[in-house]
Design an enzyme around this catalytic site. Structure first.
Site, PDB file in Angstrom:
ATOM      1  CD  GLU A 166      -3.505  -6.015   3.779  1.00 15.01           C
ATOM      2  OE1 GLU A 166      -3.734  -7.186   2.956  1.00 15.01           O
ATOM      3  OE2 GLU A 166      -2.998  -5.076   3.811  1.00 15.01           O
ATOM      4  CD  GLU A 197      -2.825  -1.250   2.302  1.00 12.51           C
ATOM      5  OE1 GLU A 197      -2.312  -1.548   3.519  1.00 12.51           O
ATOM      6  OE2 GLU A 197      -4.101  -0.801   2.233  1.00 12.51           O
TER       7      GLU A 197
HETATM    8  N1  T1G Z   1       4.424  -7.829  11.575  1.00 11.77           N
HETATM    9  C1  T1G Z   1       4.999  -8.292  12.581  1.00 11.77           C
HETATM   10  N2  T1G Z   1       5.959  -9.385  12.689  1.00 11.77           N
HETATM   11  C2  T1G Z   1       5.974  -9.923  11.357  1.00 11.77           C
HETATM   12  C3  T1G Z   1       5.206  -9.379  10.303  1.00 11.77           C
HETATM   13  C4  T1G Z   1       4.635  -8.498  10.454  1.00 11.77           C
HETATM   14  N3  T1G Z   1       3.866  -8.127   9.390  1.00 11.77           N
HETATM   15  N4  T1G Z   1       5.583 -10.271   9.233  1.00 11.77           N
HETATM   16  C5  T1G Z   1       6.553 -11.319   9.937  1.00 11.77           C
HETATM   17  N5  T1G Z   1       6.944 -10.999  11.069  1.00 11.77           N
HETATM   18  C6  T1G Z   1       7.774 -11.678  11.896  1.00 11.77           C
HETATM   19  C7  T1G Z   1       7.286 -13.240  12.179  1.00 11.77           C
HETATM   20  O1  T1G Z   1       6.363 -13.075  13.354  1.00 11.77           O
HETATM   21  C8  T1G Z   1       8.696 -13.586  12.714  1.00 11.77           C
HETATM   22  O2  T1G Z   1       9.071 -13.428  13.925  1.00 11.77           O
HETATM   23  C9  T1G Z   1       9.717 -13.073  11.661  1.00 11.77           C
HETATM   24  O3  T1G Z   1       8.877 -11.742  11.243  1.00 11.77           O
HETATM   25  C10 T1G Z   1       9.927 -13.684  10.584  1.00 11.77           C
HETATM   26  O4  T1G Z   1       8.812 -14.170   9.956  1.00 11.77           O
HETATM   27  C11 T1G Z   1      -2.389  -1.602   7.230  1.00 11.77           C
HETATM   28  C12 T1G Z   1      -3.500  -3.992   7.853  1.00 11.77           C
HETATM   29  C13 T1G Z   1       7.065 -11.859   5.008  1.00 11.77           C
HETATM   30  C14 T1G Z   1       6.699 -13.703   3.878  1.00 11.77           C
HETATM   31  O5  T1G Z   1       0.409 -10.469   6.767  1.00 11.77           O
HETATM   32  O6  T1G Z   1       3.948 -13.662   5.140  1.00 11.77           O
HETATM   33  O7  T1G Z   1      -0.150  -4.627   6.608  1.00 11.77           O
HETATM   34  O8  T1G Z   1       8.830 -15.510  15.201  1.00 11.77           O
HETATM   35  O9  T1G Z   1       8.924 -16.597   9.931  1.00 11.77           O
HETATM   36  O10 T1G Z   1       8.972 -17.292   6.571  1.00 11.77           O
HETATM   37  O11 T1G Z   1      -3.191  -2.793   5.345  1.00 11.77           O
HETATM   38  O12 T1G Z   1       6.549 -13.262   7.429  1.00 11.77           O
HETATM   39  O13 T1G Z   1      11.149 -14.751  14.044  1.00 11.77           O
HETATM   40  O14 T1G Z   1      10.061 -13.554  16.111  1.00 11.77           O
HETATM   41  O15 T1G Z   1       7.450 -15.584   8.401  1.00 11.77           O
HETATM   42  O16 T1G Z   1      10.643 -15.494   5.593  1.00 11.77           O
HETATM   43  C15 T1G Z   1       0.209  -8.026   6.332  1.00 11.77           C
HETATM   44  C16 T1G Z   1       2.910 -11.650   7.034  1.00 11.77           C
HETATM   45  C17 T1G Z   1       0.238  -7.261   7.694  1.00 11.77           C
HETATM   46  C18 T1G Z   1       2.550 -10.668   5.910  1.00 11.77           C
HETATM   47  C19 T1G Z   1       8.419 -13.800   5.617  1.00 11.77           C
HETATM   48  N6  T1G Z   1       1.503  -8.372   5.985  1.00 11.77           N
HETATM   49  N7  T1G Z   1       4.387 -12.170   7.217  1.00 11.77           N
HETATM   50  O17 T1G Z   1       8.272 -15.032   5.688  1.00 11.77           O
HETATM   51  O18 T1G Z   1       9.729 -15.530   8.069  1.00 11.77           O
HETATM   52  S1  T1G Z   1      -1.367  -6.259   7.916  1.00 11.77           S
HETATM   53  C20 T1G Z   1       1.249  -9.811   6.224  1.00 11.77           C
HETATM   54  C21 T1G Z   1       4.527 -13.068   5.991  1.00 11.77           C
HETATM   55  C22 T1G Z   1      -1.161  -4.874   7.008  1.00 11.77           C
HETATM   56  C23 T1G Z   1      -2.259  -2.770   6.414  1.00 11.77           C
HETATM   57  C24 T1G Z   1      -2.524  -4.104   6.831  1.00 11.77           C
HETATM   58  C25 T1G Z   1       6.154 -13.683   6.233  1.00 11.77           C
HETATM   59  C26 T1G Z   1       6.966 -13.283   5.074  1.00 11.77           C
HETATM   60  P1  T1G Z   1       9.762 -14.227  14.868  1.00 11.77           P
HETATM   61  P2  T1G Z   1       8.619 -15.463   9.114  1.00 11.77           P
HETATM   62  P3  T1G Z   1       9.523 -15.857   6.319  1.00 11.77           P
END
Ligand code: T1G
Length: 695
Positions: free
Chosen positions: A126, A106
């Site tokens: 999301e 975004e």
């Molecule tokens: N926020 C906080 N922590 C996150 C995070 C996030 N968005 N994404 C990953 N982490 C942490 C995760 O908990 C782990 O922590 C570490 O990073 C590595 O993640 C306003 C409302 C990017 C493909 O849903 O899909 O934006 O356990 O093990 O396999 O409109 O992480 O090591 O302490 O998954 O390499 C939308 C979610 C948010 C993306 C990487 N975004 N993340 O995968 O590593 S809401 C998502 C993923 C938002 C807006 C909206 C994957 C990854 P720890 P990992 P990975």
């Protein structure tokens, strides 16, 4: 320092540097620093344009999901940043590598243009968190790529590659990573591209057709419906009005129990592999895996290990079984290639790392051996003893047993500390759950190695202590006990399964047993009746076996299966159930769905509380991860323990006590942990996850 910035030949370079995923964190100051750096660049007359990129080879995984536990008013600064980007008087260009997900994409959409590498991944996931894109995604995406592609992106939550994004119009140029900045500079000099608005009538027709395509999802997901509302508004109202609607609906969803459950599940699936007490323990390196047994489980485990990049040696004394196993494994990869999930070359490369052998001498150099032979204690003990004669002293021995006592199994070896349980769920190359059964003497680094191995397989690993049925099956037995007693008291199979499927279970427990095989259940029940005669057992499933109704494999179990998989209510079974009630002198009564759901789900919760209390599971989140990833518990309820927390333990305890009065002889005693926690009013939810979420 979460934002790095420097000027280069009139361009301001802003770099988001918030490892590991460049989350646009409010609580860690990323949003504020990016806003300040951007405002400085825009106010500087020497700066002609701005580029934004992410450090570490990825743009940004979006908003910091932990921030959603903050009060709504603290989330506002993100809005200010996006308005600054979108309203900038100079070109602001996003340079995307790796992932641009959620708020990360975004942010890029608010920029004047977007460049990315061909292998970048762009998505709006999301919905997987019970949310909608809350930073302009529902308004900018349909205006940029059209309603149909925008809805597909947001409703599936699946990312597209850079190349696909270019064809959709989500990005303006594909470049090699080292040319992104210079290409953006050239674009700024030439003028950023503009897009013609799309024909309104076409968009409205696309809206109707695409919402129809996603009708099932829209029927069960509030977030999906709200995305549809926002996208429709994008056709009717100016951008700023659409952004206001989006913001209101986003905050409503953020406060919903479904989203809280899904965010809990997201973090718990990562926390579960961090077992308390193993923080300082180093896992042993595993590069090669031995598998004993070429049956269904052995072949599935081999396929999972090959897919994760391991070298695999599979032995079976039976030549036909070796051929069968090799055929099953190659078939799995050929199907993946045919569906475009992998290339034919990748399928071939995986197969090339498989060695078939007859005897255990082939395991001389492997790091880990998993036995997947017949579920019999003596057979498995003999296998482990024979393995010890040929494997390296530091080779770990694992059993795929689903019910046997691992301590007894390990005691058959000279070095039981090297023995661990790896309970895969069938089909082993697909099911995400892997129960790691820790024996009394399993060495800590053996447990740590099993956890690391499971993560390489991209499984959700849950460590269980030794008990009958470990975590999942032990709890499932109590759900079944209630389901069977409900049949004797007045319900019929279709009502029991239907009520639980309407609650959200992927499959009702009676259908599950028809799928697993009534004879399998019968064998386990016979053993348990002998070991625990104090517990009540229904004779209904035993009569099914006596009638030869073993489930799907005999096209008849609790249900008839005239065409293989579809369950059809059976008059014969319903009559049999009624006759059992009569034999037992039970006056059948009408039973509402609510009672069915509460008795079956509270049985899970009560047994789960006992499992945590006994230390079989380290935390409530471990129990929840078993049920979300292995037993089809609805993900937007977070798992039995999270759900208990949401309902309130005091209510659950009161209902359990009311059930005790309902029928005599119940082995239904509230877990003392439930009693304690309910009285203390504390949550069952895993404290470390709760702490993490509330940071
Ligand atoms: N926020 C906080 N922590 C996150 C995070 C996030 N968005 N994404 C990953 N982490 C942490 C995760 O908990 C782990 O922590 C570490 O990073 C590595 O993640 C306003 C409302 C990017 C493909 O849903 O899909 O934006 O356990 O093990 O396999 O409109 O992480 O090591 O302490 O998954 O390499 C939308 C979610 C948010 C993306 C990487 N975004 N993340 O995968 O590593 S809401 C998502 C993923 C938002 C807006 C909206 C994957 C990854 P720890 P990992 P990975």
């Amino acid at each position: 320092m979460k934002i790095r910035s420097f000027d280069e030949a009139g361009a301001a370079r802003l770099i988001v540097d918030n490892p590991p995923v460049n989350a646009l964190s409010l609580s860690k100051g990323v949003v504020a620093s990016l806003t300040d750096a951007l405002r400085t660049a825009l106010d500087d007359p020497a700066i002609t344009h701005v580029t934004i990129e992410g450090a570490g080879g990825r743009f940004s995984a979006g908003a910091d999901i932990l921030d959603f536990e903050l009060p709504p008013e603290q989330i506002e600064p993100t809005r200010e940043l996006f308005a600054l980007v979108a309203g900038a008087g100079k070109p602001v260009i996003a340079l995307i590598t790796g992932e641009a997900f959620g708020g990360g994409l975004e942010l890029a959409l608010a920029c004047h243009a977007r460049l990315c590498t061909a292998d970048a991944r762009l998505g709006l996931p999301e919905i997987n968190l019970g949310l909608l894109p809350g930073s302009g995604g529902t308004q900018r995406t349909p205006r940029l790529i059209g309603v149909a592609a925008a809805l597909d992106l947001m409703l599936t939550g699946k990312p597209v590659t850079g190349a696909e994004a270019l064809s959709l119009g989500l990005v303006d140029e594909i470049q090699a990573v080292e040319r992104l900045r210079s290409a953006a500079d050239a674009m700024a000099r030439k003028g950023v591209p503009t897009r013609a608005p799309r024909a309104d009538a076409v968009q409205r027709e696309e809206l109707r057709l695409t919402l129809h395509k996603h009708a099932r999802l829209l029927g069960r997901s509030v977030a999906a419906r709200q995305i549809g509302v926002c996208v429709e508004a994008a056709l009717d109202v100016p951008l700023y009005e659409g952004l206001q609607l989006e913001s209101r609906l986003f905050h409503e969803l953020m406060a919903s129990s479904q989203s809280r459950a899904l965010r809990y599940a997201f973090f718990s699936e990562r926390a579960v592999a961090r077992l308390p007490g193993l923080e300082q323990v180093t896992a042993r390196p595993v590069a090669s895996v031995g598998i004993v047994g070429g049956g269904t489980m052995g072949s599935g485990i081999a396929a999972a290990a090959l897919e994760a990049g391991f070298r695999v040696t599979l032995t079976d004394t039976n030549a036909d079984m070796r051929v069968r196993a090799e055929t099953v494994i190659s078939g799995i990869f050929d199907r993946d290639a045919a569906k475009g999930r992998i290339t034919p070359q990748q399928a071939q490369e995986r197969q090339s790392r498989l060695t078939m052998a007859e005897g255990y001498e082939a395991f001389g150099e492997v790091d880990l051996v998993i036995e997947a032979v017949f579920e019999d204690m003596a057979v498995k003990q003999a296998v482990l003893r024979s393995l010890e004669d040929v494997v390296r002293p530091d080779c770990i021995l694992a059993s795929n047993t689903s019910t046997l006592d691992l301590d007894i199994l390990a005691a058959a070896t000279a070095d039981p500390a090297r023995v661990i349980g790896l309970h895969f769920f069938s089909p082993a190359h697909i099911m995400r759950l892997l129960e790691i059964v820790r024996g009394r003497v399993s060495a800590p680094d053996v447990v740590a190695t099993a956890l690391a191995f499971a993560k390489r397989l991209r499984k959700v690993p849950v460590v269980s202590g030794v008990c009958d049925g470990f975590i999942g099956n032990r709890m499932f037995e109590e759900m079944l006990r209630q389901a069977y007693q409900l049949l004797e008291e007045g319900a019929l199979p279709a009502q029991v399964d239907g009520a639980l499927e309407r609650f959200g279970m992927a499959m009702g427990p009676l259908k599950v047993m028809d799928l697993a095989g009534q004879d399998i259940g019968h064998k386990i029940r016979q053993r348990r009746m002998a070991e625990h005669p104090d517990r009540p057992y229904s004779i209904v499933p035993d009569i099914l076996c006596e009638l030869g109704r073993l489930g799907q494999k005999t096209k008849a179990g609790f249900y008839d299966y005239p065409n293989g998989r579809n369950a059809v209510a059976s008059d014969a079974v319903n009559d049999m159930i009624r006759s059992v009630s009569a034999q037992r002198g039970i006056d059948r009564r009408a039973i509402c769905d609510e009672e069915i759901v509460e008795r079956c789900i509270f049985a899970l919760i009560n047994e789960g509380a006992k499992i945590v209390e006994e230390g079989i599971a380290a935390r409530p989140l471990d129990v929840d991860m078993v049920w979300l990833n292995g037993y089809g518990f609805p993900r937007d309820r977070g798992g039995p323990m999270f759900y208990a927390d949401e309902l309130g333990l005091t209510y659950i305890l009161a209902r359990i006590r009311s059930f005790e009065k309902l029928s005599e002889g119940w082995a239904w005693k509230p877990a003392s942990l439930l009693v304690t926690l309910a009285d203390a009013g504390r949550a069952l939810r895993s404290l470390d996850t709760a702490a993490r979420i509330s940071v």
